[in-house]
Design a protein around this motif. Structure first.
Motif, short mmCIF file in Angstrom:
data_model
loop_
_atom_site.label_atom_id
_atom_site.label_comp_id
_atom_site.label_asym_id
_atom_site.label_seq_id
_atom_site.Cartn_x
_atom_site.Cartn_y
_atom_site.Cartn_z
N SER A 130 0.82 -1.21 0.00
CA SER A 130 0.00 0.00 0.00
C SER A 130 0.85 1.25 0.00
O SER A 130 0.56 2.24 -0.68
N SER A 131 1.95 1.23 0.75
CA SER A 131 2.78 2.43 0.87
C SER A 131 3.57 2.71 -0.39
O SER A 131 3.90 3.86 -0.69
N ILE A 132 3.88 1.66 -1.17
CA ILE A 132 4.69 1.87 -2.36
C ILE A 132 3.85 2.02 -3.62
O ILE A 132 4.40 2.33 -4.69
N GLU A 133 2.54 1.81 -3.51
CA GLU A 133 1.70 1.92 -4.69
C GLU A 133 1.76 3.35 -5.24
O GLU A 133 1.54 4.32 -4.52
N GLY A 134 2.03 3.48 -6.50
CA GLY A 134 2.09 4.79 -7.13
C GLY A 134 3.43 5.48 -7.02
O GLY A 134 3.63 6.53 -7.64
N ALA A 135 4.36 4.93 -6.24
CA ALA A 135 5.68 5.56 -6.11
C ALA A 135 6.47 5.37 -7.40
O ALA A 135 6.39 4.33 -8.04
N SER A 136 7.26 6.36 -7.75
CA SER A 136 8.08 6.26 -8.97
C SER A 136 9.48 5.73 -8.66
O SER A 136 10.17 5.26 -9.56
N THR A 137 9.91 5.83 -7.41
CA THR A 137 11.22 5.34 -7.01
C THR A 137 11.09 4.58 -5.70
O THR A 137 10.45 5.06 -4.76
N LEU A 138 11.66 3.38 -5.64
CA LEU A 138 11.60 2.55 -4.45
C LEU A 138 13.00 2.34 -3.90
O LEU A 138 13.98 2.36 -4.64
N ALA A 139 13.07 2.15 -2.58
CA ALA A 139 14.36 1.97 -1.92
C ALA A 139 14.33 0.73 -1.05
O ALA A 139 13.32 0.42 -0.42
N PHE A 140 15.48 0.01 -1.03
CA PHE A 140 15.62 -1.13 -0.13
C PHE A 140 17.09 -1.27 0.23
O PHE A 140 17.95 -1.29 -0.63
N GLU A 141 17.38 -1.27 1.51
CA GLU A 141 18.74 -1.44 2.03
C GLU A 141 19.75 -0.53 1.34
O GLU A 141 20.87 -0.93 1.04
#
Length: 256
Positions: A130-141
């Motif tokens: 839900s929090s990443i829906e619609g985001a254009s850039t994602l981050a992990f570690e």
């Protein structure tokens, strides 16, 4: 645990069962509040955060099914129902009332703990999605994956070259963290069934991605293999602020 030291609320009128559950969960890194009826349950929920409720169906006063319906009308707190009844109709009614899982008595405490972990993992995955829906850039570690520019950048900000197929697979993992994804489902999500691709192609792509993002590709911790299940993307994924594309050199060669 999907949540470190989760706050578990046990609502069970039988003292022996209540004590057994509370003791076992406390011995397994849970914070436990144990109560015997709906009134005590309401007070406990008002006093502190509750991450999951273990709710007996047969309670004095207001029964567990009614309490489950009330909780679900106001919050999404996960609920596991307990009952001495094992009939399918009782299980179905509990789930229709909004319970996340259902465990008939008598039960093994280890199975209850496993179900708690499973429910909390599912909730964490749903919240992440839900929090990443619609985001254009994602981050992990520390890594960043730009969905618009189709770029991958390492924690130092340098661009890491990936093929189109590698990017699509990594994006699929990032958008579904904490979920075991079978090879069949990964094929469907990334390439479709009409491409003529085989499950083995997913294994090859995972191996390539691991060589680029894993601290130790021989012992992967980011994309884990689940025996007889598929793959699990373990990091928490969250939206990242979009930054202007930098001009750092590509740090990894293109894969064929």
């Amino acid at each position: 645990m999907a949540i470190p030291n989760p706050n578990i609320l046990v609502v069970e009128d039988d003292r022996e069962t209540r004590t057994l559950i509370a003791k076992y969960l406390r011995n397994n890194a849970c914070n436990v509040t144990a109560v015997s009826d709906g009134r005590e349950m309401s007070r406990a929920m008002a006093d502190h955060r509750v991450d999951l409720i273990i709710l007996d169906v047969m309670l004095p006063g207001e029964d567990g099914l009614s309490l489950c319906r009330k909780v679900r009308a106001e919050a999404q707190t996960p609920i596991i129902m307990l009952t001495a009844r094992g009939e399918d109709v009782d299980r179905i009614v509990g789930l229709e009332m909004g319970a996340d899982d259902y465990l008939p008595k008598p039960f093994n405490p280890r199975e209850l703990l496993a179900r708690i972990n499973a429910v909390l993992r599912r909730q964490a995955a749903a919240q992440a999605a839900s929090s990443i829906e619609g985001a254009s850039t994602l981050a992990f570690e520390g890594w960043r994956i730009d969905l618009r520019l189709r770029e991958l950048r390492n924690p130092e900000g340098a661009r890491v070259a990936v093929t189109s197929a590698e990017f699509d697979l990594l994006r699929t993992f990032c958008e579904r963290p904490g979920r075991v994804l079978s090879r069949d489902s990964l094929l469907d999500l990334t390439q479709g069934r009409n491409t003529g691709s085989f499950e083995r192609s997913i294994d090859v792509l995972v191996s390539r991605i691991r060589r680029k993002i894993e601290p130790n590709p021989a012992d992967p911790t980011i994309i884990k293999t689940v025996r007889s299940g598929g793959y699990l993307f373990t990091p928490r994924t969250e939206p990242a602020r979009t930054e202007a594309a930098s001009t750092e050199a590509v740090t990894a060669p293109l894969s064929s």
